[in-house]
Design a protein around this motif. Structure first.
Motif, PDB file in Angstrom:
ATOM      1  N   ASN A   1      43.296  50.703  45.774  1.00 54.61           N
ATOM      2  CA  ASN A   1      43.673  49.282  46.189  1.00 54.61           C
ATOM      3  C   ASN A   1      44.834  48.809  45.920  1.00 54.61           C
ATOM      4  O   ASN A   1      45.199  47.474  45.524  1.00 54.61           O
TER       5      ASN A   1
ATOM      6  N   THR B   1      45.685  41.171  49.110  1.00 60.37           N
ATOM      7  CA  THR B   1      44.728  40.667  48.551  1.00 60.37           C
ATOM      8  C   THR B   1      43.452  40.840  49.283  1.00 60.37           C
ATOM      9  O   THR B   1      42.322  40.815  48.819  1.00 60.37           O
TER      10      THR B   1
ATOM     11  N   ARG C   1      42.159  44.082  48.135  1.00 63.07           N
ATOM     12  CA  ARG C   1      41.448  44.179  46.896  1.00 63.07           C
ATOM     13  C   ARG C   1      40.251  43.372  46.849  1.00 63.07           C
ATOM     14  O   ARG C   1      39.304  43.635  46.199  1.00 63.07           O
ATOM     15  N   ARG C   2      40.110  42.451  47.877  1.00 64.31           N
ATOM     16  CA  ARG C   2      38.466  41.781  47.884  1.00 64.31           C
ATOM     17  C   ARG C   2      37.640  42.775  48.565  1.00 64.31           C
ATOM     18  O   ARG C   2      36.600  42.658  48.065  1.00 64.31           O
TER      19      ARG C   2
ATOM     20  N   MET D   1      37.567  46.689  41.672  1.00 66.00           N
ATOM     21  CA  MET D   1      38.074  47.687  40.740  1.00 66.00           C
ATOM     22  C   MET D   1      37.829  47.317  39.414  1.00 66.00           C
ATOM     23  O   MET D   1      37.819  46.197  38.957  1.00 66.00           O
TER      24      MET D   1
ATOM     25  N   PHE E   1      38.255  48.471  35.077  1.00 61.13           N
ATOM     26  CA  PHE E   1      39.068  49.411  34.492  1.00 61.13           C
ATOM     27  C   PHE E   1      38.590  49.962  33.194  1.00 61.13           C
ATOM     28  O   PHE E   1      37.388  49.706  33.070  1.00 61.13           O
TER      29      PHE E   1
ATOM     30  N   VAL F   1      37.710  40.383  29.602  1.00 59.50           N
ATOM     31  CA  VAL F   1      37.125  39.259  30.222  1.00 59.50           C
ATOM     32  C   VAL F   1      38.162  38.060  29.889  1.00 59.50           C
ATOM     33  O   VAL F   1      38.944  38.409  28.879  1.00 59.50           O
TER      34      VAL F   1
ATOM     35  N   PHE G   1      35.533  34.253  38.687  1.00 59.32           N
ATOM     36  CA  PHE G   1      37.055  33.957  38.658  1.00 59.32           C
ATOM     37  C   PHE G   1      37.615  34.542  39.883  1.00 59.32           C
ATOM     38  O   PHE G   1      38.718  33.896  40.197  1.00 59.32           O
ATOM     39  N   GLY G   2      37.112  35.514  40.637  1.00 59.56           N
ATOM     40  CA  GLY G   2      38.088  35.888  41.990  1.00 59.56           C
ATOM     41  C   GLY G   2      37.577  35.181  43.173  1.00 59.56           C
ATOM     42  O   GLY G   2      38.072  35.223  44.147  1.00 59.56           O
TER      43      GLY G   2
ATOM     44  N   ARG H   1      38.043  32.234  44.205  1.00 63.34           N
ATOM     45  CA  ARG H   1      38.627  30.814  44.346  1.00 63.34           C
ATOM     46  C   ARG H   1      38.923  30.263  45.692  1.00 63.34           C
ATOM     47  O   ARG H   1      39.226  29.067  46.092  1.00 63.34           O
TER      48      ARG H   1
ATOM     49  N   ARG I   1      31.819  40.627  37.859  1.00 64.50           N
ATOM     50  CA  ARG I   1      33.013  39.833  38.580  1.00 64.50           C
ATOM     51  C   ARG I   1      33.368  40.442  39.697  1.00 64.50           C
ATOM     52  O   ARG I   1      33.575  39.891  40.629  1.00 64.50           O
ATOM     53  N   ALA I   2      33.353  41.908  39.543  1.00 69.44           N
ATOM     54  CA  ALA I   2      33.889  42.632  40.805  1.00 69.44           C
ATOM     55  C   ALA I   2      32.854  42.457  41.711  1.00 69.44           C
ATOM     56  O   ALA I   2      33.176  42.377  43.121  1.00 69.44           O
TER      57      ALA I   2
ATOM     58  N   MET J   1      32.817  39.542  44.458  1.00 70.38           N
ATOM     59  CA  MET J   1      33.862  39.481  45.484  1.00 70.38           C
ATOM     60  C   MET J   1      33.035  40.289  46.862  1.00 70.38           C
ATOM     61  O   MET J   1      33.683  40.322  47.620  1.00 70.38           O
TER      62      MET J   1
END
Lengths: 266, 282
Positions: free
Chosen positions: A65, A95, A98-99, A103, A105, A110, A121-122, A124, A173-174, A177
């Protein structure tokens, strides 16, 4: 041994590869981290990248990514296709890549905000209604196996969650997306064994919906969750294939030694 | 001499240094509070100065000082934060970063009187602005710029790298990362830096006395190109009339008010740093 050959771990000819690498080499400055790596990752299922420390697993994962691209000295040669398009030319706007390629980690991270704000958060770019936002938070937290634990405190700070819960929140969160591919860099390395098993079950469930590529040092975990395994050592692929083949007597000596003794003499 | 004895001696010497430092500060503050306290009253704070400050109060000096530093803060904040963001997020070469840091530290080291002389020559003499509170704010903003830029950059640099990496992995653009991750998480450090630079600026006399302030006879300015009264220059003017006990007492009173503003800005900076400190723990 299948070293330095294009390793087809796509089991069926009709099955398309989510990720395809040909003669891929990765560098940090002058140092060559991965050399002439070629393999395909099939759509759906969990592909585990295993190997000793310094083998280049995380570098390979972070290339997919283009997070590595943020490091000034990082570069690569060879062909990398993600979801049928070249990694660089196919995604001029990183971007968008990455959407599609989420990923998670090794250490959960957080943001110092509420649990629901972290999930969203992603998101937006999208003008979601309040109901849509609530539904998305609930869906992602359910997919991440966290809903029952946090449903009554969605507005509370995410930093109050345990590490295992935080890691599942990162996965939620991932997922928000709606990625086609999910990359995980040792996602259970910093959580307790119980949380690790919850995350493993979650990955097994998610693998029917998306392509998952995971770096892990845990051989037992690989055996539990992987559909496909890629064994890397010293910047090269030693062997890759379906899990059943890799954990059988059909695998090469080096692979068998690593899988049984967690030792590599490359 | 045993290691334990050496340890005790070293500990005692450092404790003595600390006590000396605290004693100087304590003596200074107690003197100002003791002497200034006798001049302070509601009337002193709320009434204008009369007879070149020897009687009356300091209301326009307070308002003038606040006008100067608040305007300076409004001017410097976007420039300093913008510079810090550029250095942290866009500047690639380490050499360029080092050069920028050198420039900022050099600016920080310039004596305040030099800023005043620059303002006098450039704005008053060359541009012909005359005495102007706005020019005074510009000069104060220049003085505040390195402190605030360095503080803002330090706050951004202290953020865990993982915040940015996770935001990148979620597909946020550089602009979104700045707006939603870097600025909110470093705002505590930025505001702390602003308060510290305000505390320094409000006490400055040299940069503004030639270009922005009048010693007496001014109230609130009606345009950008009018002078104001300020606390530091008022104290300077009163101190020059040291033979007049009333003028001296008013100087002590004005000093106490000035020190109170500095203390208030510093306390606010401390409070903000404490309030936001949990963000840097990860």
């Amino acid at each position: 041994m299948l070293q330095n050959t294009h390793l087809q771990i796509v089991s069926d000819q009709t099955e398309t590869a989510a990720i395809s690498m040909k003669n891929f080499s990765a560098y940090f400055g002058e140092a060559c981290i991965l050399s002439d790596v070629s393999f395909d990752v099939p759509s759906r299922g969990v592909t585990c990248l295993i190997g000793p420390s310094g083998a280049g697993k995380s570098t390979l994962l972070r290339t997919l990514n283009r997070i590595n691209g943020e490091t000034q000295t990082a570069s690569f040669t060879g062909e990398v296709d993600v979801l049928g398009k070249p990694l660089i030319e196919g995604y001029p706007d990183v971007t968008i890549l990455r959407r599609k390629v989420g990923m998670v980690f090794q250490s959960p991270c957080v943001f110092p905000r509420s649990i629901s704000e972290n999930v969203l958060f992603g998101r937006r770019d999208k003008k979601l209604s309040k109901t849509e936002r609530r539904t998305l938070v609930e869906t992602c937290l359910k997919d991440a196996g966290l809903w029952s634990e946090v449903s009554k405190r969605l507005d509370k700070p995410a930093l109050n969650l345990s590490l295992g819960q935080q890691q599942r929140l990162c996965i939620a969160r991932a997922l928000a997306m709606t990625p086609d591919i999910l990359l995980l860099d040792e996602p259970t390395a910093s959580v307790d064994p119980v949380s690790a098993r919850v995350i493993e079950d979650l990955l097994t469930r998610l693998s029917s919906k998306m392509t998952i590529v995971m770096v892990t040092h845990n051989i037992a975990q690989t055996k539990r969750v992987a559909d496909h395994v890629v064994f890397l050592c010293d910047g090269q692929i030693v062997e890759a294939g379906a899990k059943t083949d890799m954990f059988s007597r059909r695998s090469c000596d080096k692979t068998r030694t690593y899988l049984t003794e967690e030792f590599c003499d490359c | 001499m045993s290691r334990s004895v050496k340890n005790h001696i070293f500990s005692a010497v450092t404790k003595l240094a600390l006590c000396l430092c605290a004693a100087v500060l304590g003596f200074l503050l107690l003197s100002i509070m003791w002497q200034g306290g006798r001049a302070i009253s509601l009337d002193f704070i709320l009434s204008p100065a009369r007879d070149f400050g020897t009687s009356g109060g300091i209301v326009f000096q307070i308002l003038g000082s606040l006008l100067l530093v608040v305007t300076a803060a409004l001017i410097v904040l976007p420039i300093a934060v913008g510079t810090a963001i550029y250095r942290e997020c866009y500047m690639q070469l380490a050499q360029n970063k080092a050069r920028l840091d050198t420039v900022l530290y050099a600016l920080n080291a310039i004596p305040s009187i030099s800023y005043g002389i620059f303002g006098l020559i450039f704005f008053v003499n060359i541009l012909g602005t005359g005495l102007s509170w706005f020019v005074g704010s510009l000069i104060l903003a220049m003085m505040m710029l390195p402190t605030l830029t360095l503080a803002s950059h330090a706050a951004m640099q202290a953020l865990p790298k993982s915040y940015r990496e996770n935001a990148q992995a979620l597909g946020l653009s550089q602009g979104e990362i700045i707006r939603h991750v870097i600025l909110p998480q470093s705002s505590g450090g930025i505001v702390t830096g602003l308060m510290i630079s305000l505390a320094r600026a409000i006490g400055e006399t040299a940069p503004i006395m030639f270009i922005a302030t009048a010693f007496s006879g001014v109230s609130l300015p009606q345009s950008l190109l009018e002078p104001v009264a300020s606390l530091p220059t008022h104290i300077l003017a009163l101190a020059q009339q040291s033979t007049d006990p009333q003028a001296l007492q008013n100087a002590w009173g004005a000093s106490l008010v000035l020190v109170s503003f500095v203390a208030a800005f510093s306390a606010l900076a401390f409070y903000i740093r404490q309030k936001f400190s949990h963000l840097g723990q990860r």
